[in-house]
Each structure stands twice: as structure tokens, then as C-alpha cells.
Design a protein around this motif. Structure first.
Motif, mmCIF file in Angstrom:
data_model
loop_
_atom_site.group_PDB
_atom_site.id
_atom_site.type_symbol
_atom_site.label_atom_id
_atom_site.label_comp_id
_atom_site.label_asym_id
_atom_site.label_seq_id
_atom_site.Cartn_x
_atom_site.Cartn_y
_atom_site.Cartn_z
ATOM 1 N N HIS A 1 29.364 53.918 39.636
ATOM 2 C CA HIS A 1 29.299 53.990 40.977
ATOM 3 C C HIS A 1 30.045 53.032 41.878
ATOM 4 N N ALA A 2 30.870 53.541 42.757
ATOM 5 C CA ALA A 2 31.685 52.826 43.573
ATOM 6 C C ALA A 2 31.143 51.601 44.411
ATOM 7 N N GLY A 3 29.870 51.637 44.804
ATOM 8 C CA GLY A 3 29.187 50.477 45.521
ATOM 9 C C GLY A 3 28.815 49.368 44.557
ATOM 10 N N VAL A 4 29.260 49.304 43.417
ATOM 11 C CA VAL A 4 28.905 48.162 42.381
ATOM 12 C C VAL A 4 30.246 47.423 42.318
ATOM 13 N N ASP A 5 30.207 45.993 42.675
ATOM 14 C CA ASP A 5 31.504 45.201 42.596
ATOM 15 C C ASP A 5 31.863 44.520 41.269
ATOM 16 N N LEU A 6 30.623 44.285 40.404
ATOM 17 C CA LEU A 6 30.605 43.583 39.242
ATOM 18 C C LEU A 6 29.785 44.130 38.117
ATOM 19 N N ILE A 7 30.183 44.631 37.142
ATOM 20 C CA ILE A 7 29.395 45.000 36.107
ATOM 21 C C ILE A 7 29.163 43.870 34.929
ATOM 22 N N SER A 8 28.031 43.390 34.840
ATOM 23 C CA SER A 8 27.658 42.368 33.712
ATOM 24 C C SER A 8 27.027 42.967 32.754
ATOM 25 N N PHE A 9 27.534 43.100 31.431
ATOM 26 C CA PHE A 9 27.087 43.839 30.406
ATOM 27 C C PHE A 9 26.826 42.896 29.106
ATOM 28 N N THR A 10 25.785 42.995 28.489
ATOM 29 C CA THR A 10 25.785 42.347 27.165
ATOM 30 C C THR A 10 25.147 43.342 26.229
ATOM 31 N N GLY A 11 26.053 44.008 25.140
ATOM 32 C CA GLY A 11 25.512 44.529 24.208
ATOM 33 C C GLY A 11 26.504 44.813 23.147
ATOM 34 N N SER A 12 26.627 46.239 22.642
ATOM 35 C CA SER A 12 27.690 46.646 21.648
ATOM 36 C C SER A 12 28.989 47.028 22.013
ATOM 37 N N VAL A 13 29.977 46.791 21.216
ATOM 38 C CA VAL A 13 31.396 47.158 21.598
ATOM 39 C C VAL A 13 31.592 48.381 21.866
ATOM 40 N N ASP A 14 30.878 49.590 21.226
ATOM 41 C CA ASP A 14 30.938 50.768 21.661
ATOM 42 C C ASP A 14 30.608 51.287 23.161
ATOM 43 N N THR A 15 29.548 50.641 23.336
ATOM 44 C CA THR A 15 29.106 50.720 24.812
ATOM 45 C C THR A 15 29.953 49.987 26.094
ATOM 46 N N GLY A 16 30.319 48.837 25.320
ATOM 47 C CA GLY A 16 31.241 48.109 26.484
ATOM 48 C C GLY A 16 32.742 49.000 26.543
#
Ligand code: TXE
Length: 478
Positions: free
Chosen positions: A217-232
Motif C-alpha cells: 500500500h502506498a499509504g504506508v510509510d514504514l513497514i515494521s516486520f518480525t518474521g522469517s527471511v523468506d517473508t522479509g
């Protein structure tokens, strides 16, 4: 918990009618606990729009006011601690003692981040010009998408939300489809406060649907993610067209180096606790050991005895357990397959080594594997289960070289009585964190970040806080 609850997405401080199509089950016995929504495209849009709408006014409030809301939520978390801990244990499988620690740590983390309200600082820079002042301001990014894993699902809400909110951002959280109940219960507590609508939102769903909708989504300014390398990696691709800023914590393959002069009793105790805690499903727990040959036999024997003494089972049915089940069938299959592959390559099972016969849950025996080599997958890939592979090394140099030869670079640990060995290891280990004579966990005032494929950016402390801001340099010529 016998009643099956149907949860609804939380958007602009309201629980909105949603189709609860995802089943949440207790991994200790496979019993159905709740149904949660697979958020529709419209609901993800609505959540981002609500966060966007709320953000300017939220950022315009004094930071100390924003922090006040974090403190209110922390206090509600504490008031509901025992109920929340039971819910976390039921849907995630960790033992109650650890669930209680997670809940209390979450409340403390909200309070800690609130303390930053009066400490957020910009800089005044020296100019090359006469009569000019240069100010470096720190500003919120806007709307944050927080995408959570299932291993510490409750704490991760705070780890993403607290720095986001205190710096003036708003947030949309997507919990893992494995553990969404605690996040909706957190939202219920938020709804009891007067937090302005849209500042905190929850949409649930799988990665392929709600996750992708948020990250593209263009309306998101930061994606903060914790999880697997593949999903990252998939999230990086989704973020690429919008050049969305990323903060990624993607796990580890933490080496524990045990030198001949170590306090072996301490090392065995710490490594066991680290491998057993949360059933080995912790990004910074010891995932591989390099032990010096002189003490190898002794260490392996003691490790095996210590791991074999682990009490495990269904944490809500039995008291005084050290360990619960793995999160799901796929995790159990992955761990069992990794052990089979390792033994096929010559690793020796010293204790454990099989799926546990414990009813319908996803239980694996605490396992120690000796005779491991650096080319085995078990020494290179994240296991995320109660299995400890051990490799014998000749000296510290070899241990450091093998430790660094990894795709992961989150944490590492060293057991020694020698200050110079500890210092040399700290200097030469290429990791985001190193523990000397202890294992995880990290401190909230530290900085949890990893080298190589373990991620981009980090969390906690001052440096984690500033990940949620961008700089704005203003030149004033008078
Ligand atoms: O993780 P995923 P999984 C590691 C650990 C584990 C492995 C697999 O080795 O065995 O990952 O776990 C969301 N776009 N860690 O499959 O897929 C998903 O819905 C956007 C280490 O459960 O990474 C969930 O909310 N989002 C780790 C979250 O990502 C997507 C903690 C995590 O799921 C998505 C957990 C997509 N395309 C697992 N696909 C750590 N760093 O501690 C999935 N998701």
C-alpha cells in the motif's frame, strides 16, 4: 477456554463486522479457541485511511500527552495480566511463567518508551555561513504497518506500537494468523481508553492477503516486520514500487562458543534454558554450539543430561513445565525433518531426536546432536525448536570463523573466564548482539538488530526509537 469467540477487526476505535474465517487452535492439544477475520481489501483500506486521518492531529499533540496514552494502556495490561497470560499460553503454547513475563515486560516496555517523550531530541549544527543556523529536526514518518510473528505476539505489539506512537506516528497492526487472540484482547484494552480513533488499528488475516495488502500500500510509510527471511524478502519486493521504508527483524542462527576455561555448569544451564525457552522458538536463543575439544566430552554429556531433564507437555493441563509444544504441525514437521537430515549426514543423537508421544499437540523431544559439521543444514538453517547441534572446534579462532560463516547475524554468545578471549570475540564476531557468559534476553534499552540476512534496522532503546522518525534539516539565514 470453552467458549469460541469470534473476533472483529479494530478500525478507528470500533470493532467492525468482519467475516471470522480463520480458526485459531491451541498448539498443545489442537482444540479450537476462536475465529478471527481474514480482512477484506476494503477493511485494510479503511484501517490505513483511519490511521492516515488521525496522524496529523496525533503528531501535533505534545509528546508527553502521547506518552500518557502509552502509560494508560500499560496500566490496563497490568490489571489484566493473569487473564492475558492464560490467553497467550492457550494460543501460542508457551509455559504460563513465560507468558506472565511477556505480559509484564510488555507493560514495562510501554512505560519505557513513554519515558522518551521528554528526551526526543533534534540537533543544532554548525553552519559554514555567517548568520546561519542549521536545525536537524526529527519528525514522524506517518503511518506504520506492524506485521507480527507468533513467538512473542503480545510483546511485539508494544515493540512496534510504543516507539511509533510516542514519536507521532499512527499504526495498523497485523498479528500472525497463528496468534491473533492476544492482539484483539489488547485492542479491547485500548478501546477502554480515550486514545483518539485511528491511532491504533488491528486487521487480521494471512500474509498472502492482509499482509500483502498492507505491504503493497502506498499509504504506508514504514513497514515494521518480525518474521522469517523468506517473508522479509517478499515484503521488500512488495515495498519496492512505493520505496516504503523497512524495518526487518528476520531471525538468527545464534552460535554459542564454549571455551575450555568456561564455567561449564553455567554454560550448560544457560544454553539449556535458551534452547528450551518458548520451545526454542526465539530469534536470539542458542541455535548451534562450538565447544573446544578439551572440554567437549564433558560438555556434551552434561548438556544431554540437562536437556533430558526438561519437563514438557501441555502448559494449561500440567503444572511446573519448562516447555510447551511447537506452534503448529508445519513447525513440528520442519524440526523432525532437520533432525532426520542431520542424522543421515552423520550427526549423533545424544538425547531426544523424535516427535514426542503427547497426544494431539505439536510436541518434540528436547534433543542434543553431537558430531555436527559446518556443512550440515542443522548448523546453518534456523531450527526454531528444542534441538541443539554441537560441533567440536580446536580453538577460539576456529569458533569465530565458523560463527561468522552464516547467512544470519543476529546474536551470539561466548562462555569463558578470560577477559581477553571475551574481548577478542566481541571485536571479531560479526553480529548485532553478543552475550558473554549468558544467553538471551535483550534489554529494552539496548538495540536489537542483526547483520546479514537477520534484518535491516533494529528495535529498542534510542536507536530503535529513531527508526520511527525521519530527519528534516532546516537552514535559517538571517
Ligand atoms: O513466519 P512468517 P512463519 C522463522 C522461524 C520459523 C519460520 C517460519 O525460522 O520456523 O520463520 O515461520 C506474515 N506479506 N521465524 O512461516 O511467514 C504472517 O502472516 C506480508 C523467525 O510463521 O515470516 C505473520 O504475521 N506479511 C521469527 C508474519 O508474516 C506476510 C519469528 C510472520 O510469518 C507475508 C517467526 C507476506 N507475503 C518466525 N507472508 C523471528 N524473527 O523471531 C507472511 N506474512
Amino acid at each position: 477456554m470453552t467458549e469460541i469467540i469470534h473476533y472483529q477487526n479494530f478500525i478507528a476505535n470500533a470493532f467492525v463486522p468482519s467475516d471470522p474465517s480463520i480458526e485459531v487452535r491451541n498448539p498443545a492439544n489442537n482444540q479450537l479457541l476462536a475465529r478471527v477475520p481474514e480482512a477484506s481489501g476494503e477493511q485494510v483500506e479503511a484501517a490505513i485511511a483511519a490511521a492516515r486521518h488521525a496522524q496529523k492531529n496525533w503528531a501535533a499533540r505534545p509528546a508527553i500527552e502521547r506518552a500518557g496514552y502509552l502509560r494508560k494502556i500499560a496500566s490496563k495490561v497490568r490489571d489484566n495480566a493473569e487473564r492475558l497470560a492464560h490467553l497467550i499460553t492457550a494460543e501460542q503454547g508457551k509455559v504460563l511463567g513465560l507468558a506472565r513475563v511477556e505480559v509484564n515486560f510488555t507493560a514495562d516496555y510501554l512505560d519505557y518508551m513513554a519515558e522518551w517523550a521528554r528526551r526526543l531530541e533534534g540537533e543544532v549544527l554548525t553552519s559554514d555561513r555567517v548568520g546561519e543556523n542549521i536545525f536537524l529536526l526529527r519528525k514522524p514518518l506517518g503511518v506504520v504497518a506492524g506485521i507480527l510473528p507468533w513467538n512473542f505476539p503480545f510483546f511485539l505489539i508494544a515493540r512496534k506500537m510504543a516507539p511509533a506512537l510516542v514519536t507521532g506516528n499512527t499504526i495498523v497492526i497485523k498479528p500472525s494468523e497463528e496468534t491473533p487472540i492476544n492482539c484483539f484482547e489488547f485492542a479491547r484494552l485500548v478501546a477502554e481508553t480515550d486514545l483518539p480513533p485511528g491511532v491504533f488499528n488491528v486487521v487480521s488475516g494471512t500474509g498472502a492477503t492482509a499482509g500483502q495488502r498492507l505491504t503493497r500500500h502506498a499509504g504506508v510509510d514504514l513497514i515494521s516486520f518480525t518474521g522469517s527471511v523468506d517473508t522479509g524478502s517478499r515484503i521488500m519486493a512488495a515495498a519496492a514500487p512505493n520505496i516504503t521504508k523497512l524495518n526487518l527483524e528476520l531471525g538468527g542462527k545464534a552460535p554459542a562458543i564454549v571455551l575450555a576455561d568456561a564455567d561449564l555448569e553455567l554454560a550448560v544451564k544457560a544454553v539449556t534454558a535458551s534452547r528450551v525457552i518458548n520451545t526454542g522458538q526465539v530469534c536470539n536463543c542458542a541455535e548451534r554450539v562450538y565447544v573446544e575439544r578439551k572440554v567437549a566430552d564433558q560438555f556434551i554429556e552434561q548438556m544431554a543430561a540437562s536437556m533430558a531433564a526438561t519437563r514438557y507437555g501441555d502448559p494449561l493441563a500440567e503444572d511446573d513445565l519448562d516447555m510447551g509444544p511447537l506452534i503448529n504441525q508445519a513447525a513440528l514437521d520442519k524440526v523432525a525433518q532437520m533432525v532426520r537430515t542431520a542424522t543421515g549426514q552423520g550427526a549423533e543423537v545424544v538425547t531426544g531426536g523424535a516427535v514426542a508421544d503427547k497426544g494431539a499437540g505439536f510436541h518434540y523431544q528436547p534433543t542434543v546432536l553431537a558430531g555436527c559439521g559446518s556443512d550440515m543444514a542443522i548448523m546453518r538453517q534456523e531450527i526454531f525448536g528444542p534441538v541443539l547441534p554441537i560441533q567440536i572446534v580446536e580453538d577460539l579462532d576456529e569458533a569465530i570463523a565458523l560463527a561468522n560463516d552464516s547467512e544470519y547475524g543476529l546474536t551470539s554468545s561466548v562462555y569463558t573466564r578470560s577477559l581477553s578471549a571475551a574481548m577478542r570475540a566481541s571485536n571479531e564476531l560479526d553480529f548485532g548482539e553478543t552475550y558473554i557468559n549468558r544467553e538471551n534476553f535483550e534489554a529494552m534499552q539496548g538495540f536489537h538488530a542483526g547483520a546479514r540476512k537477520s534484518g535491516i534496522g533494529g528495535a529498542d532503546g534510542k536507536h530503535g526509537l529513531y527508526e520511527y522518525t525521519h530527519t528534516h534539516v532546516v537552514y535559517i539565514q538571517i
